[in-house]
Design a protein around this motif. Structure first.
Motif, PDB file in Angstrom:
ATOM      1  N   LYS A 142       0.983  -1.179  -0.095  1.00 40.03           N
ATOM      2  CA  LYS A 142       0.088   0.036  -0.152  1.00 40.03           C
ATOM      3  C   LYS A 142       0.827   1.383   0.030  1.00 40.03           C
ATOM      4  O   LYS A 142       0.614   2.206  -1.047  1.00 40.03           O
ATOM      5  CB  LYS A 142      -0.999  -0.024   1.234  1.00 40.03           C
ATOM      6  CG  LYS A 142      -1.857   1.183   1.204  1.00 40.03           C
ATOM      7  CD  LYS A 142      -2.709   0.889   2.494  1.00 40.03           C
ATOM      8  CE  LYS A 142      -3.875   2.142   2.395  1.00 40.03           C
ATOM      9  NZ  LYS A 142      -4.754   1.852   3.536  1.00 40.03           N
ATOM     10  N   THR A 163       8.452   3.111   7.415  1.00 38.23           N
ATOM     11  CA  THR A 163       7.246   2.527   7.751  1.00 38.23           C
ATOM     12  C   THR A 163       6.725   2.009   6.666  1.00 38.23           C
ATOM     13  O   THR A 163       6.655   2.636   5.470  1.00 38.23           O
ATOM     14  CB  THR A 163       6.247   3.586   8.371  1.00 38.23           C
ATOM     15  OG1 THR A 163       6.986   4.143   9.406  1.00 38.23           O
ATOM     16  CG2 THR A 163       4.885   3.108   8.782  1.00 38.23           C
ATOM     17  N   GLU A 170       3.277  -0.123   4.992  1.00 37.51           N
ATOM     18  CA  GLU A 170       1.720  -0.880   5.115  1.00 37.51           C
ATOM     19  C   GLU A 170       1.419  -1.426   3.752  1.00 37.51           C
ATOM     20  O   GLU A 170       1.487  -1.236   2.753  1.00 37.51           O
ATOM     21  CB  GLU A 170       1.064   0.555   5.256  1.00 37.51           C
ATOM     22  CG  GLU A 170      -0.328   0.012   5.477  1.00 37.51           C
ATOM     23  CD  GLU A 170      -1.330   1.300   5.594  1.00 37.51           C
ATOM     24  OE1 GLU A 170      -2.696   1.121   5.735  1.00 37.51           O
ATOM     25  OE2 GLU A 170      -0.937   2.470   5.922  1.00 37.51           O
ATOM     26  N   TYR A 171       0.896  -2.765   4.199  1.00 30.67           N
ATOM     27  CA  TYR A 171       0.522  -3.526   3.116  1.00 30.67           C
ATOM     28  C   TYR A 171      -0.916  -3.701   2.939  1.00 30.67           C
ATOM     29  O   TYR A 171      -1.930  -2.946   3.730  1.00 30.67           O
ATOM     30  CB  TYR A 171       0.655  -5.149   3.329  1.00 30.67           C
ATOM     31  CG  TYR A 171       2.330  -5.220   3.221  1.00 30.67           C
ATOM     32  CD1 TYR A 171       2.985  -5.542   2.023  1.00 30.67           C
ATOM     33  CD2 TYR A 171       2.948  -5.390   4.374  1.00 30.67           C
ATOM     34  CE1 TYR A 171       4.468  -5.661   2.245  1.00 30.67           C
ATOM     35  CE2 TYR A 171       4.309  -5.516   4.407  1.00 30.67           C
ATOM     36  CZ  TYR A 171       4.955  -5.738   3.296  1.00 30.67           C
ATOM     37  OH  TYR A 171       6.437  -5.826   3.361  1.00 30.67           O
ATOM     38  N   ASN A 227      -3.641  -5.619   5.223  1.00 30.35           N
ATOM     39  CA  ASN A 227      -2.753  -6.303   6.084  1.00 30.35           C
ATOM     40  C   ASN A 227      -2.247  -7.774   5.848  1.00 30.35           C
ATOM     41  O   ASN A 227      -2.090  -8.540   6.756  1.00 30.35           O
ATOM     42  CB  ASN A 227      -3.498  -6.101   7.648  1.00 30.35           C
ATOM     43  CG  ASN A 227      -3.795  -5.020   7.975  1.00 30.35           C
ATOM     44  OD1 ASN A 227      -2.695  -4.174   8.119  1.00 30.35           O
ATOM     45  ND2 ASN A 227      -4.951  -4.903   8.785  1.00 30.35           N
ATOM     46  N   GLY A 237       0.596  -8.453   4.594  1.00 25.80           N
ATOM     47  CA  GLY A 237       1.890  -8.443   4.966  1.00 25.80           C
ATOM     48  C   GLY A 237       2.743  -9.045   3.734  1.00 25.80           C
ATOM     49  O   GLY A 237       2.561  -9.172   2.583  1.00 25.80           O
ATOM     50  N   LYS A 275       6.409  -7.125   8.688  1.00 24.67           N
ATOM     51  CA  LYS A 275       4.777  -6.789   9.199  1.00 24.67           C
ATOM     52  C   LYS A 275       4.714  -5.430   8.950  1.00 24.67           C
ATOM     53  O   LYS A 275       5.833  -4.569   8.890  1.00 24.67           O
ATOM     54  CB  LYS A 275       4.554  -7.434  10.459  1.00 24.67           C
ATOM     55  CG  LYS A 275       4.593  -8.717  10.587  1.00 24.67           C
ATOM     56  CD  LYS A 275       4.300  -9.236  12.102  1.00 24.67           C
ATOM     57  CE  LYS A 275       4.664 -10.734  12.111  1.00 24.67           C
ATOM     58  NZ  LYS A 275       3.456 -11.444  12.938  1.00 24.67           N
ATOM     59  N   ASN A 276       3.456  -4.982   8.705  1.00 28.37           N
ATOM     60  CA  ASN A 276       3.155  -3.544   8.852  1.00 28.37           C
ATOM     61  C   ASN A 276       3.816  -3.017  10.014  1.00 28.37           C
ATOM     62  O   ASN A 276       3.673  -3.445  10.966  1.00 28.37           O
ATOM     63  CB  ASN A 276       1.706  -3.477   8.996  1.00 28.37           C
ATOM     64  CG  ASN A 276       0.763  -3.429   7.708  1.00 28.37           C
ATOM     65  OD1 ASN A 276       1.524  -3.461   6.537  1.00 28.37           O
ATOM     66  ND2 ASN A 276      -0.340  -3.535   7.642  1.00 28.37           N
TER      67      ASN A 276
END
Length: 159
Positions: A77, A120, A122-123, A126, A128, A132-133
């Motif tokens: 994302k 940072t 973000e997928y 979520n 992943g 991880k996020n």
């Protein structure tokens, strides 16, 4: 006639759903030569967030450009660079030179820089990915062949 209509509809669907995500970026060698090591890392994150394979590859050394290189753009994302801090402690550089790719690529000590980078990620949904996020840090090793060549990312990974 039906085949042409079906093909047209398929192309329109692909265009409007964003399946052709990879953005092409053309970076000249002259532009690369102007970049400082930390700017190369900034570009890496910029292009990664734009989902530009050619952009990301323009920041990496050639050995990383493999047909099976998976960047995971389809799950991504966003990715945001938070900090870049040069590591002047010789420990990380020594590890790279003695046990890492510095042992095999012939780079000189003066042409290697290490950075602690926080970001940072973000997928979508979520889902992943390899990490991880959330907020993470990695070590980035940026090298150049000599004083007349561009800085490029040779390695990066968790600290």
């Amino acid at each position: 006639m039906k085949n042409k209509l079906a093909l047209t509809i398929l192309i329109l669907i692909l265009l409007f759903t964003g399946c052709s995500v990879n953005k092409e970026v053309n970076i000249s060698n002259a532009e690369k030569l102007k970049l400082k090591p930390n700017e190369v890392i900034k570009n890496y994150f910029k292009y990664y967030n734009e989902k530009s394979r050619t952009g990301v590859l323009s920041t990496l050394t050639d050995w990383q450009n493999k047909p099976n290189l998976v960047l995971g753009f389809n799950k991504l994302k966003s990715i945001k660079l938070n900090t870049i801090i040069e590591d002047t402690d010789p420990k990380e550089k020594d590890i790279y030179m003695k046990y890492g790719r510095g042992k095999v690529n012939g780079v000189k000590d003066a042409d290697v820089k290490n950075y602690k980078v926080t970001f940072t990620i973000e997928y979508k949904n979520n889902e992943g990915g390899p990490i991880k996020n959330g907020k993470h840090f990695e070590w980035f090793t940026v090298i150049r062949k000599n004083k007349n060549s561009a800085w490029l990312i040779d390695e990066h990974g968790e600290g």
